[in-house]
Design a protein around this motif. Sequence first.
Motif, PDB file in Angstrom:
ATOM      1  N   SER A  77     -15.433  -0.206 -12.409  1.00 41.50           N
ATOM      2  CA  SER A  77     -15.835   1.178 -12.642  1.00 41.50           C
ATOM      3  C   SER A  77     -16.104   1.927 -11.341  1.00 41.50           C
ATOM      4  O   SER A  77     -16.129   3.161 -11.327  1.00 41.50           O
ATOM      5  N   GLU A  78     -16.300   1.197 -10.241  1.00 44.18           N
ATOM      6  CA  GLU A  78     -16.558   1.833  -8.955  1.00 44.18           C
ATOM      7  C   GLU A  78     -15.276   2.170  -8.184  1.00 44.18           C
ATOM      8  O   GLU A  78     -15.336   2.778  -7.121  1.00 44.18           O
ATOM      9  N   LEU A  79     -14.115   1.781  -8.716  1.00 43.47           N
ATOM     10  CA  LEU A  79     -12.848   2.121  -8.069  1.00 43.47           C
ATOM     11  C   LEU A  79     -12.540   3.595  -8.331  1.00 43.47           C
ATOM     12  O   LEU A  79     -12.612   4.066  -9.462  1.00 43.47           O
ATOM     13  N   ALA A  80     -12.194   4.327  -7.289  1.00 42.73           N
ATOM     14  CA  ALA A  80     -11.910   5.756  -7.436  1.00 42.73           C
ATOM     15  C   ALA A  80     -10.714   5.967  -8.350  1.00 42.73           C
ATOM     16  O   ALA A  80      -9.670   5.317  -8.197  1.00 42.73           O
ATOM     17  N   ALA A  81     -10.858   6.870  -9.294  1.00 36.34           N
ATOM     18  CA  ALA A  81      -9.802   7.105 -10.277  1.00 36.34           C
ATOM     19  C   ALA A  81      -8.512   7.580  -9.624  1.00 36.34           C
ATOM     20  O   ALA A  81      -7.413   7.290 -10.113  1.00 36.34           O
ATOM     21  N   ASP A  82      -8.620   8.298  -8.500  1.00 37.26           N
ATOM     22  CA  ASP A  82      -7.439   8.841  -7.829  1.00 37.26           C
ATOM     23  C   ASP A  82      -7.016   8.007  -6.625  1.00 37.26           C
ATOM     24  O   ASP A  82      -6.288   8.480  -5.758  1.00 37.26           O
ATOM     25  N   ALA A  83      -7.457   6.749  -6.578  1.00 37.85           N
ATOM     26  CA  ALA A  83      -7.163   5.896  -5.421  1.00 37.85           C
ATOM     27  C   ALA A  83      -5.670   5.621  -5.295  1.00 37.85           C
ATOM     28  O   ALA A  83      -4.941   5.519  -6.283  1.00 37.85           O
ATOM     29  N   VAL A  84      -5.231   5.464  -4.048  1.00 39.44           N
ATOM     30  CA  VAL A  84      -3.878   5.018  -3.750  1.00 39.44           C
ATOM     31  C   VAL A  84      -3.877   3.493  -3.796  1.00 39.44           C
ATOM     32  O   VAL A  84      -4.650   2.844  -3.085  1.00 39.44           O
ATOM     33  N   ILE A  85      -3.018   2.929  -4.629  1.00 36.64           N
ATOM     34  CA  ILE A  85      -2.976   1.475  -4.825  1.00 36.64           C
ATOM     35  C   ILE A  85      -2.022   0.840  -3.827  1.00 36.64           C
ATOM     36  O   ILE A  85      -0.885   1.293  -3.658  1.00 36.64           O
ATOM     37  N   ARG A  86      -2.491  -0.218  -3.173  1.00 38.45           N
ATOM     38  CA  ARG A  86      -1.672  -0.945  -2.210  1.00 38.45           C
ATOM     39  C   ARG A  86      -1.732  -2.436  -2.496  1.00 38.45           C
ATOM     40  O   ARG A  86      -2.812  -2.998  -2.685  1.00 38.45           O
ATOM     41  N   LEU A  87      -0.570  -3.069  -2.525  1.00 44.50           N
ATOM     42  CA  LEU A  87      -0.480  -4.521  -2.579  1.00 44.50           C
ATOM     43  C   LEU A  87      -0.273  -4.996  -1.151  1.00 44.50           C
ATOM     44  O   LEU A  87       0.712  -4.623  -0.497  1.00 44.50           O
ATOM     45  N   ALA A  88      -1.205  -5.795  -0.641  1.00 45.42           N
ATOM     46  CA  ALA A  88      -1.183  -6.201   0.768  1.00 45.42           C
ATOM     47  C   ALA A  88       0.159  -6.828   1.142  1.00 45.42           C
ATOM     48  O   ALA A  88       0.737  -7.602   0.364  1.00 45.42           O
ATOM     49  N   ASP A  89       0.642  -6.489   2.332  1.00 49.11           N
ATOM     50  CA  ASP A  89       1.864  -7.057   2.898  1.00 49.11           C
ATOM     51  C   ASP A  89       3.115  -6.756   2.081  1.00 49.11           C
ATOM     52  O   ASP A  89       4.139  -7.419   2.253  1.00 49.11           O
ATOM     53  N   SER A  90       3.041  -5.755   1.193  1.00 47.75           N
ATOM     54  CA  SER A  90       4.221  -5.323   0.433  1.00 47.75           C
ATOM     55  C   SER A  90       4.589  -3.917   0.891  1.00 47.75           C
ATOM     56  O   SER A  90       3.951  -2.940   0.483  1.00 47.75           O
ATOM     57  N   PRO A  91       5.610  -3.776   1.731  1.00 46.86           N
ATOM     58  CA  PRO A  91       5.892  -2.483   2.365  1.00 46.86           C
ATOM     59  C   PRO A  91       6.337  -1.390   1.400  1.00 46.86           C
ATOM     60  O   PRO A  91       6.220  -0.206   1.733  1.00 46.86           O
ATOM     61  N   ILE A  92       6.832  -1.734   0.219  1.00 44.36           N
ATOM     62  CA  ILE A  92       7.219  -0.682  -0.719  1.00 44.36           C
ATOM     63  C   ILE A  92       6.004   0.131  -1.148  1.00 44.36           C
ATOM     64  O   ILE A  92       6.112   1.332  -1.414  1.00 44.36           O
ATOM     65  N   PHE A  93       4.815  -0.490  -1.170  1.00 49.93           N
ATOM     66  CA  PHE A  93       3.605   0.243  -1.552  1.00 49.93           C
ATOM     67  C   PHE A  93       3.195   1.237  -0.467  1.00 49.93           C
ATOM     68  O   PHE A  93       2.641   2.294  -0.770  1.00 49.93           O
ATOM     69  N   VAL A  94       3.474   0.918   0.791  1.00 54.67           N
ATOM     70  CA  VAL A  94       3.242   1.877   1.881  1.00 54.67           C
ATOM     71  C   VAL A  94       4.224   3.040   1.743  1.00 54.67           C
ATOM     72  O   VAL A  94       3.865   4.209   1.911  1.00 54.67           O
ATOM     73  N   THR A  95       5.471   2.719   1.420  1.00 55.96           N
ATOM     74  CA  THR A  95       6.487   3.744   1.194  1.00 55.96           C
ATOM     75  C   THR A  95       6.058   4.690   0.083  1.00 55.96           C
ATOM     76  O   THR A  95       6.135   5.917   0.223  1.00 55.96           O
ATOM     77  N   TRP A  96       5.601   4.140  -1.038  1.00 54.85           N
ATOM     78  CA  TRP A  96       5.152   4.974  -2.158  1.00 54.85           C
ATOM     79  C   TRP A  96       3.950   5.829  -1.774  1.00 54.85           C
ATOM     80  O   TRP A  96       3.860   6.994  -2.165  1.00 54.85           O
ATOM     81  N   ALA A  97       3.022   5.249  -1.007  1.00 51.84           N
ATOM     82  CA  ALA A  97       1.835   6.012  -0.598  1.00 51.84           C
ATOM     83  C   ALA A  97       2.229   7.228   0.234  1.00 51.84           C
ATOM     84  O   ALA A  97       1.722   8.338   0.026  1.00 51.84           O
ATOM     85  N   ALA A  98       3.128   7.033   1.194  1.00 53.73           N
ATOM     86  CA  ALA A  98       3.562   8.140   2.044  1.00 53.73           C
ATOM     87  C   ALA A  98       4.256   9.224   1.226  1.00 53.73           C
ATOM     88  O   ALA A  98       4.069  10.425   1.462  1.00 53.73           O
TER      89      ALA A  98
END
Length: 206
Positions: free
Chosen positions: A114-135
């Motif tokens: 419940s303490e995780l921000a609802a609008d947080a950017v989700i990242r899976l560590a060491d998975s570069p596609i998640f960095v791509t999606w974040a950008a």
Amino acid sequence: MAETMVGRTGTRPADRLAAVPAGPLAWQRTDVVGTELVFPGGSGTAVVHGATPYAMEWHAELADGAVVRELSVTCRGSGWSRSLRLRRAAEEWACHAEESGDAGLPAPGAPEPSELAADAVIRLADSPIFVTWAARRLGLTGETGAVTVPSVRVQLPSLTVVAGTTTYHLVGPNRLRVTGDGPATTYELDPAGVVAYQAGRLRLAR
């Protein structure tokens, strides 16, 4: 709910970047023996031979604008396995984790979802596609400067969920700098904005 950000976002990524290539993408680890293969539709698999060797499978559900709304991950090693499911429901995240065997790792999951921000950017560590999606989600351009957002990182191979803040800054036409709770990291991007290289860590092999 509007996203909580410090800094200015630019035009939406779809307005300035080519689409992520439709075919599978492969990244090779350069710090350890390992490869991740990402398939169209938001799923991937990886094998990593490091201090704790593991095989991983994941699947992400994305909303418009490269927003990760749900993430399921399974990690398996010698004599152990773990699974995690993060799902945004209404204005909060639900988290379910399971484990079997003794991997000698921190517990999977989030102590207080419940303490995780609802609008947080989700990242899976060491998975570069998640960095791509974040950008792409943040619409970074040379004019936006540094943009700071709430983040949720899923560590590998423990599947421990860590909340914090992360700053993304496009410091050059093809260079992205990411800072926050962990060490500062610089990524080289290809013309479509896909992470292509991280010094001492990984490279896009396609």
